[in-house]
Design an enzyme around this catalytic site. Structure first.
Site, PDB file in Angstrom:
ATOM      1  CE  LYS A 190      -0.261   5.179   7.727  1.00 43.51           C
ATOM      2  NZ  LYS A 190      -1.569   5.430   8.106  1.00 43.51           N
ATOM      3  CG  ASP A 236       5.636   3.209   1.693  1.00 43.34           C
ATOM      4  OD1 ASP A 236       5.594   3.915   2.795  1.00 43.34           O
ATOM      5  OD2 ASP A 236       4.634   3.445   1.075  1.00 43.34           O
ATOM      6  CG  PHE A 295      -1.936   1.214   1.390  1.00 41.32           C
ATOM      7  CD1 PHE A 295      -2.998   1.252   0.521  1.00 41.32           C
ATOM      8  CD2 PHE A 295      -1.624   2.273   1.877  1.00 41.32           C
ATOM      9  CE1 PHE A 295      -3.960   1.957   0.552  1.00 41.32           C
ATOM     10  CE2 PHE A 295      -2.522   3.748   1.810  1.00 41.32           C
ATOM     11  CZ  PHE A 295      -3.691   3.302   1.053  1.00 41.32           C
TER      12      PHE A 295
END
Ligand SMILES: Cc1ncc(COP(=O)(O)O)c(C=O)c1O
Length: 409
Positions: free
Chosen positions: A257, A227, A142
């Protein structure tokens, strides 16, 4: 739910006014402290989701509050037309803490990956053969919801209805060494990979897989891009999850995040090979490097990148994992428990598959907020600062919830 409550009325308004792309839990959260949050009716919950791996230092961390308040009273925004001290210092501190030489700031994970993707293409246009423009990503990964990052996300359910998708992505089976060797070829300019797939179901890379990707990339001159939007900033007990693979040096890393612990910030970190690629005028973001977000992120980085904190994350992760294993030994709800540090996933046993939404509701009703990943995985991502009292309280609520869950099944 009681239809006379403020929460109920607000939820009705939200449901009428928001675009219908989300289905939030039926509670309205009002405040938080440490690893606890409270809804508008005053009910308390242990936060085992941390806003999807965002609230790294929990809620109302006094150092974060102080840093934000100090910056609030000075300067909120300048754009990238001027320098500000928080952005400069944060960039230098991220460089110091990683393999990177340069940092591009933006506002979210998707934006950080979008910058990485554009950087890879620009690198290819300067250094690689004309046919070498493909970016290899992994099934179950993702990378975000913009058109390029959702295309990098090798999961058809996120693509449906958004076609035509941008060209130039190739999907490879995750953790399949031979498939990666075949996929990374004379057409590849970069590989984008999560060291632990988060949304896909908390699936760690097998030992040696990232190194293997490094070798495959080097063979054809492609960039290795990690990532670490979910797995980074201490979540696994190392500052960055790729550090578990000894001696591995990526070329690019995306963060977001936990970096802002609740303030929106993303960052694309670039190693020496590609440090000059995002040249003057090639890319940008109005809010990128916002002084409020950067002032807060500096505190997050300082507090997380501390051996005691990283040890604490490893220890609390072990406690949580052991508790999950003990519950499972008695109740048999999970088929596997996996992950690292405070990034844990428990895959429902076959008999309970398709029931994850109900499990989330049971958890909420018992006073613990948890997450789903993949189709059948219970995902736990508590604040990194969670203390033992909060952890045990959350474990107790989770235990109660699992008992209700199996009884009602
Ligand atoms: C690994 C990873 N990459 C990228 C993203 C996208 O981040 P954002 O939602 O901030 O755009 C996420 C979000 O869940 C993620 O987990």
């Amino acid at each position: 739910m009681d239809t006379n409550t403020l929460s109920h009325n607000l939820i009705m308004t939200g449901q009428a006014c928001f675009t219908p792309n989300y289905q939030p839990q039926g509670i309205v959260l009002e405040r938080g402290l440490g690893a606890q949050v409270w809804d508008l009716e005053g009910r308390a919950y242990i936060d085992f989701g941390a806003g999807i791996a965002v609230s790294a230092l929990g809620h109302q961390d006094p150092d974060l509050v102080a840093a934000l308040q100090a910056q609030l009273n000075k300067l909120w925004h300048t754009s990238n037309l001027y320098y500000t001290e928080p952005a400069i210092r944060l960039a230098a501190e991220l460089v110091q803490a990683s393999f990177a030489e340069r940092v591009f700031f933006c506002n979210s994970g998707a934006e950080a990956n979008e910058a990485a993707i554009k950087l890879a293409r620009r690198y290819a246009s300067q250094y690689l053969a004309p046919q070498q423009r493909q970016i290899v990503t992994f099934v179950g990964g993702f990378h975000g919801r913009t058109l390029a990052t959702v295309t990098a996300t090798a999961q058809p359910k996120y693509h449906s209805g958004f076609e035509p998708l941008p060209d130039g992505f190739r999907y490879c089976e995750f953790n399949d060494f031979a498939a990666a060797e075949r996929a990374i070829d004379g057409q590849t300019c970069a590989v984008l990979v999560e060291p632990i797939q988060g949304e896909g179901g908390i699936i760690p890379t097998q030992p040696g897989f990232l190194q293997h990707l490094r070798v495959c990339c080097d063979r054809v001159g492609a960039l290795l891009m990690v990532d670490e939007i979910q797995s980074g900033m201490g979540r696994t007990g190392r500052l960055f999850a790729h550090e578990w693979e000894s001696g591995l040096t990526p070329d690019v890393m995306s963060l977001a995040k936990g970096l802002g612990s609740g303030l929106p910030i993303g960052a694309t970190l670039v190693g020496p090979k590609a440090a000059e690629i995002l040249a003057l005028g090639s890319h940008g973001s109005t809010f990128g490097g916002n002084p409020l977000a950067c002032a807060v992120a500096r505190v997050v980085l300082r507090k997380v990148n501390d051996p005691h904190m990283l040890q604490h994350i490893g220890y609390q992760g072990q406690q949580l994992r052991q508790a999950l294993e003990a519950m499972n030994a008695e109740l048999g709800v999970f088929q596997t428990i996996r992950g690292q540090g405070l990034m844990l996933g428990a895959q429902l046993a076959e008999a309970y598959q398709g029931q994850i939404a109900r499990l989330l509701n049971c958890c909420r009703d018992q006073g613990v907020l948890v997450l789903q990943a993949g189709t059948d995985v219970l995902r736990l991502l508590p604040p990194l600062t969670i203390n033992s009292t909060e952890l045990q309280q959350g474990i107790h609520c989770l235990d109660q919830a699992l008992r209700v869950f199996v009884t009602e099944c």
